[in-house]
Motif scaffolding. Structure first.
Motif, mmCIF file in Angstrom:
data_model
loop_
_atom_site.group_PDB
_atom_site.id
_atom_site.type_symbol
_atom_site.label_atom_id
_atom_site.label_comp_id
_atom_site.label_asym_id
_atom_site.label_seq_id
_atom_site.Cartn_x
_atom_site.Cartn_y
_atom_site.Cartn_z
ATOM 1 N N TYR A 40 41.057 43.004 43.817
ATOM 2 C CA TYR A 40 42.510 43.973 43.469
ATOM 3 C C TYR A 40 41.437 44.173 41.892
ATOM 4 O O TYR A 40 41.833 43.012 41.537
ATOM 5 C CB TYR A 40 43.444 43.336 44.040
ATOM 6 N N ILE A 41 41.490 45.785 41.486
ATOM 7 C CA ILE A 41 41.114 45.663 39.798
ATOM 8 C C ILE A 41 42.286 46.962 40.140
ATOM 9 O O ILE A 41 41.833 47.588 40.438
ATOM 10 C CB ILE A 41 39.957 46.148 39.363
ATOM 11 N N HIS A 42 42.897 46.320 38.683
ATOM 12 C CA HIS A 42 43.726 47.721 38.501
ATOM 13 C C HIS A 42 43.609 48.171 37.007
ATOM 14 O O HIS A 42 44.168 46.522 36.068
ATOM 15 C CB HIS A 42 45.436 47.004 38.815
ATOM 16 N N ALA A 43 43.231 49.207 36.433
ATOM 17 C CA ALA A 43 43.364 49.689 35.072
ATOM 18 C C ALA A 43 44.174 50.437 34.380
ATOM 19 O O ALA A 43 43.399 50.869 33.267
ATOM 20 C CB ALA A 43 41.608 49.378 34.306
ATOM 21 N N GLY A 44 45.060 50.855 35.091
ATOM 22 C CA GLY A 44 45.961 51.630 34.490
ATOM 23 C C GLY A 44 46.971 52.142 33.478
ATOM 24 O O GLY A 44 48.136 52.366 33.361
ATOM 25 N N GLY A 45 47.596 50.512 33.924
ATOM 26 C CA GLY A 45 48.524 49.893 33.472
ATOM 27 C C GLY A 45 50.087 49.247 34.473
ATOM 28 O O GLY A 45 49.852 50.484 35.295
ATOM 29 N N GLN A 46 50.798 48.234 33.778
ATOM 30 C CA GLN A 46 50.936 47.850 35.255
ATOM 31 C C GLN A 46 52.653 47.607 34.291
ATOM 32 O O GLN A 46 52.683 47.259 33.127
ATOM 33 C CB GLN A 46 51.177 47.266 36.701
ATOM 34 N N TYR A 47 53.343 46.613 35.251
ATOM 35 C CA TYR A 47 54.617 46.081 35.104
ATOM 36 C C TYR A 47 54.987 44.661 35.679
ATOM 37 O O TYR A 47 53.955 44.756 36.443
ATOM 38 C CB TYR A 47 55.890 46.715 34.985
ATOM 39 N N GLU A 48 55.369 43.745 34.652
ATOM 40 C CA GLU A 48 55.032 42.392 35.237
ATOM 41 C C GLU A 48 55.427 42.257 36.713
ATOM 42 O O GLU A 48 55.674 41.373 37.642
ATOM 43 C CB GLU A 48 56.332 42.055 34.045
ATOM 44 N N TRP A 49 56.393 43.224 37.367
ATOM 45 C CA TRP A 49 57.167 42.407 38.660
ATOM 46 C C TRP A 49 56.118 43.166 39.421
ATOM 47 O O TRP A 49 56.360 43.390 40.889
ATOM 48 C CB TRP A 49 59.059 43.776 38.980
ATOM 49 N N ASP A 50 55.036 44.228 39.157
ATOM 50 C CA ASP A 50 54.603 44.969 40.742
ATOM 51 C C ASP A 50 53.558 43.653 40.383
ATOM 52 O O ASP A 50 52.694 43.962 41.606
ATOM 53 C CB ASP A 50 53.759 45.640 39.300
ATOM 54 N N SER A 51 53.026 42.572 39.393
ATOM 55 C CA SER A 51 52.243 41.803 40.401
ATOM 56 C C SER A 51 52.833 40.118 40.414
ATOM 57 O O SER A 51 51.837 39.417 40.555
ATOM 58 C CB SER A 51 51.201 41.843 38.925
ATOM 59 N N ALA A 52 54.011 39.964 39.555
ATOM 60 C CA ALA A 52 54.122 38.024 39.075
ATOM 61 C C ALA A 52 54.173 37.883 40.265
ATOM 62 O O ALA A 52 53.723 36.881 40.973
ATOM 63 C CB ALA A 52 55.346 38.078 38.328
ATOM 64 N N ALA A 53 55.376 38.477 41.715
ATOM 65 C CA ALA A 53 54.883 37.369 43.043
ATOM 66 C C ALA A 53 53.733 37.662 43.231
ATOM 67 O O ALA A 53 53.526 36.029 44.315
ATOM 68 C CB ALA A 53 56.330 37.793 43.768
ATOM 69 N N PRO A 54 53.136 39.079 43.351
ATOM 70 C CA PRO A 54 51.865 38.468 44.241
ATOM 71 C C PRO A 54 50.556 37.663 43.838
ATOM 72 O O PRO A 54 49.797 37.075 43.932
ATOM 73 C CB PRO A 54 50.656 40.217 44.470
ATOM 74 N N VAL A 55 50.055 37.719 42.515
ATOM 75 C CA VAL A 55 49.913 37.277 41.628
ATOM 76 C C VAL A 55 50.609 35.037 41.904
ATOM 77 O O VAL A 55 49.490 33.908 41.707
ATOM 78 C CB VAL A 55 49.609 36.719 39.357
ATOM 79 N N ALA A 56 51.399 34.973 41.339
ATOM 80 C CA ALA A 56 52.547 33.649 42.160
ATOM 81 C C ALA A 56 51.522 33.038 43.226
ATOM 82 O O ALA A 56 50.961 31.840 44.099
ATOM 83 C CB ALA A 56 53.604 33.621 42.406
ATOM 84 N N VAL A 57 51.506 33.704 44.474
ATOM 85 C CA VAL A 57 50.965 33.660 45.938
ATOM 86 C C VAL A 57 49.700 33.495 45.670
ATOM 87 O O VAL A 57 48.523 32.847 47.042
ATOM 88 C CB VAL A 57 51.879 34.471 47.318
ATOM 89 N N ALA A 58 49.224 34.531 45.315
ATOM 90 C CA ALA A 58 47.060 34.648 44.829
ATOM 91 C C ALA A 58 46.896 33.456 43.546
ATOM 92 O O ALA A 58 45.884 33.038 45.403
ATOM 93 C CB ALA A 58 46.811 35.840 44.443
ATOM 94 N N ARG A 59 47.108 32.561 43.249
ATOM 95 C CA ARG A 59 47.188 31.897 42.880
ATOM 96 C C ARG A 59 46.863 30.126 43.561
ATOM 97 O O ARG A 59 46.293 29.072 43.384
ATOM 98 C CB ARG A 59 47.874 31.656 41.450
ATOM 99 N N ALA A 60 48.432 29.947 44.441
ATOM 100 C CA ALA A 60 48.838 29.164 45.105
ATOM 101 C C ALA A 60 47.567 29.386 46.525
ATOM 102 O O ALA A 60 47.356 28.517 47.200
ATOM 103 C CB ALA A 60 49.920 29.282 45.972
ATOM 104 N N ALA A 61 46.648 30.504 46.593
ATOM 105 C CA ALA A 61 45.917 30.215 48.320
ATOM 106 C C ALA A 61 44.292 30.125 47.480
ATOM 107 O O ALA A 61 43.794 30.568 48.323
ATOM 108 C CB ALA A 61 45.881 31.533 48.572
ATOM 109 N N GLY A 62 44.196 30.084 45.859
ATOM 110 C CA GLY A 62 43.612 29.889 45.679
ATOM 111 C C GLY A 62 42.084 30.862 44.870
ATOM 112 O O GLY A 62 41.185 30.610 44.128
ATOM 113 N N LEU A 63 42.512 32.050 44.572
ATOM 114 C CA LEU A 63 42.537 32.965 44.279
ATOM 115 C C LEU A 63 42.069 33.059 42.935
ATOM 116 O O LEU A 63 43.224 32.214 41.727
ATOM 117 C CB LEU A 63 43.415 34.488 44.779
ATOM 118 N N HIS A 64 41.266 34.168 42.362
ATOM 119 C CA HIS A 64 41.132 34.368 40.821
ATOM 120 C C HIS A 64 42.169 35.261 40.695
ATOM 121 O O HIS A 64 41.930 36.085 41.139
ATOM 122 C CB HIS A 64 39.425 34.345 40.076
ATOM 123 N N ALA A 65 42.942 34.853 39.229
ATOM 124 C CA ALA A 65 44.002 36.314 38.984
ATOM 125 C C ALA A 65 43.644 36.054 37.505
ATOM 126 O O ALA A 65 43.625 35.238 36.294
ATOM 127 C CB ALA A 65 45.051 36.178 39.525
#
Length: 263
Positions: free
Chosen positions: A188-213
């Protein structure tokens, strides 16, 4: 049971409950007036989550897409970062399942708990029990990059061409990152601007699963900042991160303006 464990469960349970309310709202209202449905969905989910967190974690601050920003969060040790309805466009369309509810907890500079509910898919990914990441990708399989189904970004198209990758169109950011965790996509790659709420929860789970973020330059993602905008993000299998970061630099250098299209 530890406080941290309880926070994981609070994130999961509230994401599920908010998602259930959104599913019932869709069933009750139908899709004849999609903008009305979307507005209701944003409001109903925000009010539920904000009220529940106020009851369960009264000392914590909350940063929500649908709420007024409270500057007191900047001095708080614990901040819940929520997106009550990620993928509002898809929520208002018949048959779309790629929308989500995000609930994350930031504490002392780090994301420590999170959950992403995919209510129309009957699925929730959380730090209570992070998804299992297969050790290896199937041999010979093309890389798959999740991208916007309505605004396919030129930067990501160029990156996909360089990597020989396949684009997988999808709705919400949460659904896209979940697709990487579930093996439906690799990047997943995003280069156009987001906000913290767009990614905070998914990133927390992704890191727990062993993904790079990370950011697209490889620097750390940081949350609960005065300005909650987040310009870019990369989430991928860990063994792909070095190659991808190098490819991103190469593609960005080909365009003097750099990556500036949304994902």
């Amino acid at each position: 049971m530890s406080t941290i464990r309880n926070d994981h469960e609070v994130a999961r349970d509230l994401a599920i409950q908010a998602g259930q309310q959104l599913v019932r709202l869709r069933e009750r209202n139908g899709f004849d007036e999609p903008e009305v449905l979307r507005t209701l969905g944003d409001r109903v989910s925000h009010e539920f989550l904000f009220s529940a967190l106020g009851r369960l974690r009264p000392s914590d601050a909350v940063l929500s897409e649908e709420g007024a920003d409270d500057p007191r969060r900047l001095g708080a040790r614990r901040v819940w970062i929520i997106d009550p309805l990620d993928g509002t466009r898809e929520f208002g369309e018949v048959g779309r399942t790629d929308w989500a509810v995000h609930v994350a907890l930031w504490e002392d500079g780090e994301l420590v708990a999170g959950a992403v509910s995919l209510p129309a898919q009957g699925s929730t990914l959380s730090t209570v029990d992070p998804p299992w990441l297969p050790e290896e990708r199937p041999a010979g399989q093309r890389l798959r990059i999740t991208t916007s189904r309505t605004r396919p970004p030129e930067f990501v198209r160029r990156l996909a061409n360089q990597l020989g990758a396949e684009l997988v169109p999808m709705g919400s950011a949460g659904a896209k990152i979940c697709a990487v965790m579930l093996g439906i996509a690799d990047i997943y790659i995003h280069a156009g601007g987001q906000y913290e709420w767009d990614s905070a929860a998914p990133v927390a789970v992704a890191r727990a699963a062993g993904l790079h973020a990370s950011r697209l330059d490889g620097s750390a993602l940081t949350y609960n900042r005065p300005d909650p905008s987040l310009p870019d993000i990369l989430v991928c299998r860990p063994e792909l991160s070095g190659t991808l970061l190098a490819s991103i630099r190469h593609v960005a250098n080909l365009d003097s303006a750099g990556p500036h299209a949304g994902a």
